[in-house]
Design a protein around this motif. Structure first.
Motif, PDB file in Angstrom:
ATOM      1  N   VAL A   1      -2.889  12.710   0.468  1.00  0.00           N
ATOM      2  CA  VAL A   1      -1.635  12.918   1.121  1.00  0.00           C
ATOM      3  C   VAL A   1      -1.050  13.413   0.173  1.00  0.00           C
ATOM      4  N   PRO A   2      -0.245  15.215  -0.774  1.00  0.00           N
ATOM      5  CA  PRO A   2       0.861  15.470  -1.697  1.00  0.00           C
ATOM      6  C   PRO A   2       2.361  15.033  -0.715  1.00  0.00           C
ATOM      7  N   ALA A   3       3.086  15.214  -1.856  1.00  0.00           N
ATOM      8  CA  ALA A   3       4.045  14.422  -1.183  1.00  0.00           C
ATOM      9  C   ALA A   3       4.880  15.244  -0.534  1.00  0.00           C
TER      10      ALA A   3
ATOM     11  N   GLN B   1       0.770   3.896   6.678  1.00  0.00           N
ATOM     12  CA  GLN B   1       1.618   4.633   4.899  1.00  0.00           C
ATOM     13  C   GLN B   1       1.797   3.152   4.641  1.00  0.00           C
ATOM     14  N   SER B   2       1.454   4.095   3.036  1.00  0.00           N
ATOM     15  CA  SER B   2       1.764   2.437   1.879  1.00  0.00           C
ATOM     16  C   SER B   2       3.312   3.226   1.604  1.00  0.00           C
ATOM     17  N   LEU B   3       3.228   1.707   1.000  1.00  0.00           N
ATOM     18  CA  LEU B   3       4.832   1.148   0.208  1.00  0.00           C
ATOM     19  C   LEU B   3       5.270   1.779  -0.273  1.00  0.00           C
TER      20      LEU B   3
ATOM     21  N   GLU C   1      -2.976  21.710   3.192  1.00  0.00           N
ATOM     22  CA  GLU C   1      -4.040  22.169   1.894  1.00  0.00           C
ATOM     23  C   GLU C   1      -3.752  20.539   1.060  1.00  0.00           C
ATOM     24  N   GLY C   2      -4.665  20.319   0.166  1.00  0.00           N
ATOM     25  CA  GLY C   2      -4.008  18.960  -0.240  1.00  0.00           C
ATOM     26  C   GLY C   2      -5.028  17.448  -0.398  1.00  0.00           C
ATOM     27  N   VAL C   3      -4.775  17.454   1.354  1.00  0.00           N
ATOM     28  CA  VAL C   3      -5.447  16.645   2.046  1.00  0.00           C
ATOM     29  C   VAL C   3      -6.314  16.350   1.799  1.00  0.00           C
ATOM     30  N   ILE C   4      -7.535  14.998   1.574  1.00  0.00           N
ATOM     31  CA  ILE C   4      -8.448  14.350   1.575  1.00  0.00           C
ATOM     32  C   ILE C   4      -8.594  12.866   2.394  1.00  0.00           C
TER      33      ILE C   4
ATOM     34  N   ALA D   1       1.107   5.436  -4.745  1.00  0.00           N
ATOM     35  CA  ALA D   1      -0.343   5.303  -3.700  1.00  0.00           C
ATOM     36  C   ALA D   1      -1.298   6.835  -3.665  1.00  0.00           C
ATOM     37  N   THR D   2      -2.451   6.055  -4.349  1.00  0.00           N
ATOM     38  CA  THR D   2      -3.710   7.066  -3.507  1.00  0.00           C
ATOM     39  C   THR D   2      -3.497   7.846  -2.786  1.00  0.00           C
ATOM     40  N   PHE D   3      -4.019   6.259  -1.684  1.00  0.00           N
ATOM     41  CA  PHE D   3      -3.723   7.129  -0.448  1.00  0.00           C
ATOM     42  C   PHE D   3      -2.652   6.499   0.013  1.00  0.00           C
ATOM     43  N   ARG D   4      -1.621   7.676   0.696  1.00  0.00           N
ATOM     44  CA  ARG D   4      -0.339   7.760   1.540  1.00  0.00           C
ATOM     45  C   ARG D   4      -0.450   6.635   2.572  1.00  0.00           C
TER      46      ARG D   4
END
Length: 101
Positions: free
Chosen positions: A15-17, A47-49, A86-89, A53-56
């Motif tokens: 997820v883009p920031a 949610q990653s702290l 857009e940008g979410v994978i 992180a690659t996977f948010r």
């Protein structure tokens, strides 16, 4: 349905920031739809702290069977009209528990 026989969906999201809030909203819409489907047990979004992180986000869901999840997913794709961000994978996979503590 016991914990031991449930199928586990693990779906990590890149997820883009600037898309985090939008992605969480989209997940909530998907959750609201899927929880009405046969075979759904539960879900939790993590949610990653670490902001880098690659996977948010990581979704962990339980389903009664792989077939129930696949049927619900196809139905959701056809009916739910979820937004594309857009940008979410996403990279969903189904698992079964083979060991517990």
């Amino acid at each position: 349905m016991s914990e031991d026989t449930a199928i586990v969906l693990i779906n990590p999201f890149v997820v883009p920031a600037d898309k985090l809030d939008e992605t969480i909203t989209m997940w909530e819409q998907a959750r609201d739809y899927l929880q009405t489907q046969p075979g759904y047990i539960s879900t939790a979004l993590h949610q990653s702290l670490a902001p880098d992180a690659t996977f948010r986000l990581i979704n962990v869901a339980k389903w009664e069977s792989a077939e129930a999840f696949k049927t619900a997913s196809k139905k959701m794709a056809a009916e739910a009209d979820l937004p594309r961000i857009e940008g979410v994978i996403a990279d969903p996979s189904l698992f079964t528990v083979i060991r517990r503590d």
